[in-house]
Design a protein around this motif. Structure first.
Motif, PDB file in Angstrom:
ATOM      1  N   ASP A   2       0.812  -1.220   0.000  1.00 63.99           N
ATOM      2  CA  ASP A   2       0.000   0.000   0.000  1.00 63.99           C
ATOM      3  C   ASP A   2       0.843   1.267   0.000  1.00 63.99           C
ATOM      4  N   PHE A   3       1.929   1.268   0.773  1.00 63.95           N
ATOM      5  CA  PHE A   3       2.674   2.521   0.883  1.00 63.95           C
ATOM      6  C   PHE A   3       3.365   2.872  -0.434  1.00 63.95           C
TER       7      PHE A   3
ATOM      8  N   ARG B  41       1.908   2.400  -3.331  1.00 62.38           N
ATOM      9  CA  ARG B  41       0.815   3.062  -4.050  1.00 62.38           C
ATOM     10  C   ARG B  41       0.621   4.490  -3.533  1.00 62.38           C
ATOM     11  N   SER B  42       0.731   4.658  -2.192  1.00 62.57           N
ATOM     12  CA  SER B  42       0.608   6.012  -1.632  1.00 62.57           C
ATOM     13  C   SER B  42       1.656   6.934  -2.229  1.00 62.57           C
TER      14      SER B  42
ATOM     15  N   ARG C  23       3.137   6.743  -5.119  1.00 63.96           N
ATOM     16  CA  ARG C  23       2.733   7.099  -6.491  1.00 63.96           C
ATOM     17  C   ARG C  23       1.630   8.139  -6.452  1.00 63.96           C
ATOM     18  N   ALA C  24       0.656   7.923  -5.545  1.00 64.82           N
ATOM     19  CA  ALA C  24      -0.508   8.810  -5.501  1.00 64.82           C
ATOM     20  C   ALA C  24      -0.119  10.224  -5.114  1.00 64.82           C
ATOM     21  N   LYS C  25       1.005  10.385  -4.415  1.00 63.67           N
ATOM     22  CA  LYS C  25       1.348  11.759  -4.056  1.00 63.67           C
ATOM     23  C   LYS C  25       2.237  12.417  -5.094  1.00 63.67           C
TER      24      LYS C  25
ATOM     25  N   VAL D  92       5.184  11.120  -6.560  1.00 63.47           N
ATOM     26  CA  VAL D  92       6.603  10.784  -6.617  1.00 63.47           C
ATOM     27  C   VAL D  92       6.864  10.110  -7.965  1.00 63.47           C
TER      28      VAL D  92
ATOM     29  N   ARG E 210      13.477   5.026  -3.760  1.00 65.04           N
ATOM     30  CA  ARG E 210      13.425   5.611  -2.425  1.00 65.04           C
ATOM     31  C   ARG E 210      12.457   4.839  -1.523  1.00 65.04           C
ATOM     32  N   HIS E 211      11.250   4.627  -2.022  1.00 64.66           N
ATOM     33  CA  HIS E 211      10.246   4.032  -1.149  1.00 64.66           C
ATOM     34  C   HIS E 211      10.322   2.506  -1.084  1.00 64.66           C
TER      35      HIS E 211
ATOM     36  N   ASN F 281      12.752  -0.297   1.784  1.00 60.94           N
ATOM     37  CA  ASN F 281      12.139  -1.363   2.576  1.00 60.94           C
ATOM     38  C   ASN F 281      12.667  -2.735   2.179  1.00 60.94           C
TER      39      ASN F 281
END
Ligand SMILES: Nc1ncnc2c1ncn2[C@@H]1O[C@H](COP(=O)(O)OP(=O)(O)OP(=O)(O)O)[C@@H](O)[C@H]1O
Ligand SMILES: [Mg+2]
Lengths: 323, 338
Positions: free
Chosen positions: A220-221, A223-224, A226-228, A230, A238-239, A243
């Motif tokens: 999910d994070f 996707r978050s 992308r949604a913001k 980045v 980075r994201h 992880n």
């Protein structure tokens, strides 16, 4: 964190004591004896041989020898080499930095290359480039390290003559080189043995990293991110990758024993004057103190490495940090 | 009528797999005006989230937005934009908050960093300026001691707190449209109310249009001015919120309303719609709701109903809405007591 470190250090000491004991028993149980060279020498009378043994305490019962050795060890004394008449500490002080140089070059090179290849593969999963890289990494990871070492040696040193065949420095010229020239000399000698070990590592790390990243990408994070807004590169590098590095750091801790074992062969094949070579030579000369010393230092490296891996993991994953 | 802020036309999002084509969103059209709150309701699996993700083109393979779909926003069709252009819309002109505040934040970065990142990618703000902005945003969404909280990692916060962080993240660039996909589902009741209140406050303060996705008609009644009801990947009814509650035009909407828990209502009499949403790989022929509908007649199987206007701004996809609506009382099998 402090308590954790303290516990890990205590565990480490327990491991080293066990290693010392097992090694001690094994080398004395193995056939052969020290001073083999001297004993074959006809000028050496049996009385002199007995005297030599007595001096080094080898005439004592094994239990006594063991207690004595552990007593020395507790005081930080690694005894004196039987074959070289030098303190083991001196021998290790020479060999260890060379091995560390080789190992760290292999470790960092291998991890950097492996993470890069694995991440690129995952970002283009299923593409022909991913499949080709997959084949190569499987093959490399399955190859015995000595085979790869010999192949590289034959190809690049013997046939192409791009790199020296053995050693760490040019035996005749090194002393006369400028500081920069000496550095280049060492790097040139380092290239092949380090590449051998790095390639095998990189293959294992790449396979691991690819899967770890593929596991994280559907999260999910991601996707978050992308949604913001980045960029795709930022999302992956980075994201997601940050992880996906967490399992790879665990691999780092597990890789050290393999690295220590692997450096034994590789040092031997490339005549790299490090711990691996010291250990092999000591073993064939039945130089008990040196065998014990190299084994202990190698084990200590593994112990320290796994503590470092835990610290790295805590640095990379805030959920592992406490207090 | 002036041009709406967002106009979705014939949106179709299909997932292609060897097992078949899942037509998760199948010819959906609706629009949102500036500063308006539109609710999207429907049971699980109706295609609400896929619709929301499609608006920002966040559908991943094997999903695909099919040709013939249009998403008009601020004078452009978002579906024709290049990768860089759509990136500039995401988080900037249209922001999104997700259902699961537990997993929607990156566990290895501080919440401050994650909020600041929005200002950095869209405004090119410096590290320091972006951080200050993040602290401001945390204060705005009602997080106490925002400066300290900004350095927290997500796992150090409660669910409600994280949802506030997500809202803060969405508001950094003062977007024209906020898509909220079940923003309160994972939270407990008191926190739910607080989050809804916060969204309403945001809308008043900034004039943000909100697309509020939920399966809870009660939430819609409180916050939205217009409602889109989805079933089987389609819009089955659309109406101003008062009209919808006063005069639902689709049996599915009626079913949803009967399933709504109300204060003072006997729990025994709470009903649910019988059956469940069919898989999107195999929608029934004709009307997609007919298997579960108490009013179904042969025509419902033979012919798919169109979305027909009932009154101003009110339309329903039902054959009953086409003919002069017969004054039917719900038959015994229309709703089953639980
Ligand atoms: N990645 C995917 N691959 C295949 N099918 C998918 C995928 N994502 C969603 N679907 C299908 O699309 C349909 C609609 O899903 P969607 O998530 O939009 O439902 P929803 O209305 O948001 O429900 P919920 O209330 O559970 O969130 C579901 O039947 C789902 O199985
Ligand atoms: Mg959903």
């Amino acid at each position: 964190m402090i308590a954790f470190l303290f516990r890990r250090l205590l565990q480490g000491v327990a491991i080293l004591v066990t290693v010392a004991t097992v090694t001690f028993v094994l080398i004395h149980a193995a056939p052969g004896e020290p001073f083999a060279g001297q004993l074959d020498d006809v000028r050496f009378t049996p009385a002199q041989q007995a005297e030599l043994r007595r001096q080094r305490g080898l005439d004592q019962p094994l239990a006594t020898q063991y207690v004595r050795y552990m007593g020395r060890l507790a005081r930080g004394d690694l005894d004196v080499s039987l074959a070289q008449q030098r303190p083991v500490r001196t021998i290790l002080a020479e060999a260890l930095p060379r091995t560390l140089l080789l190992m760290s070059a292999a470790l960092f090179g291998g991890f950097a290359l492996g993470i890069l290849v694995g991440a690129l593969q995952a970002a283009r999963a299923g593409s022909w480039a991913d499949r080709v890289a997959g084949r190569i990494t499987v093959a490399l990871a399955a190859l015995p390290d000595f085979w790869l070492a010999l192949t590289l040696l034959l190809l690049f040193s013997v046939r192409l003559r791009w790199f020296p065949v053995s050693g760490m420095v040019d035996p005749t010229m090194h002393e006369y080189l400028s500081p920069l020239g000496r550095l280049r000399d060492v790097a040139w000698h380092l290239a092949l043995p380090a590449t051998t070990m790095a390639l095998i590592f990189a293959a294992v790390v790449a396979r691991y990293q690819r899967q770890a990243l593929l596991d994280v990408l559907p999260d999910d994070f991601v996707r978050s991110a992308r949604a913001k807004g980045v960029s795709e590169r930022g999302v992956v590098l980075r994201h997601a990758l940050r992880n996906a590095l967490l399992p790879t750091i665990t691999l780092f801790g597990m890789a050290l024993p393999a690295l220590v074992g692997g450096s034994l062969f590789v040092e031997f094949i490339f005549a790299w004057p490090g711990m691996g070579r010291a250990a092999v030579e000591a073993l064939s000369a039945r130089d008990y103190p040196v065998v014990l010393g190299t084994t202990l230092v190698s084990s200590a490296l593994v112990v320290v490495g796994s503590i470092v891996a835990d610290l790295l993991a805590a640095a990379a994953d805030p959920r592992l940090r406490r207090g | 009528m002036t041009d709406p802020l967002l106009r979705v036309e014939h949106l179709r999002t299909y997932f292609h797999s060897p097992a078949g084509i899942a037509r998760a969103v199948d010819d959906v059209s609706f629009s949102i005006g500036r500063g308006e709150t539109v609710g999207v309701v429907g049971e699980s699996g109706c295609g609400k989230s896929v619709t929301a993700l499609s608006l920002l083109r966040l559908i991943q393979a094997p999903g695909r937005i099919e040709a013939g779909s249009h998403i008009w926003f601020e004078g452009r069709d978002l579906l024709t934009l290049g990768a860089e252009d759509i990136r500039q819309v995401r988080g900037n002109r249209i922001a999104m908050i997700f259902q699961e505040p537990m997993t929607a934040l990156n566990p290895v970065f501080t919440v401050g960093d994650q909020i600041a990142e929005v200002a950095r990618v869209h405004d090119g703000a410096s590290r320091k300026a972006a951080w200050e902005r993040a602290v401001e945003m945390l204060a705005l969404v009602g997080i106490p001691s925002p400066r300290e909280r900004a350095s927290n990692y997500p796992h150090q916060m409660s669910g409600g707190m994280r949802q506030r962080v997500l809202i803060a993240m969405a508001l950094v660039m003062n977007p024209a449209l906020l898509i909220a996909d079940e923003p309160t589902t994972a939270l407990d009741v008191t926190i739910q109310a607080q989050i809804l209140e916060l969204l309403a406050k945001v809308q008043q303060a900034f004039g943000t249009a909100i697309l509020l996705i939920t399966h809870d008609l009660g939430v819609v009644a409180e916050t939205a001015s217009r409602v889109v009801v989805m079933y089987g990947g389609q819009v089955v009814e659309e109406a101003p919120v008062r009209t919808l509650f006063a005069d639902p035009g689709h049996p599915y909407t009626k079913g949803l309303m009967q399933a709504m828990p109300r204060v003072g209502m006997d729990r025994e009499r709470l009903t649910t719609i019988p059956g469940s949403v069919p898989p999107p790989t195999a929608w029934p022929t004709g009307c997609r709701f007919r298997d579960r509908c108490g009013f179904a007649w042969p025509r419902c199987e033979a012919e798919a109903p169109a979305l027909v206007p009932i009154s101003a701004g009110h339309a329903a996809r039902c054959h009953l809405a086409e003919v002069d609506r017969p004054p039917v009382a719900a038959p015994a099998n229309a709703a089953r007591s639980t």
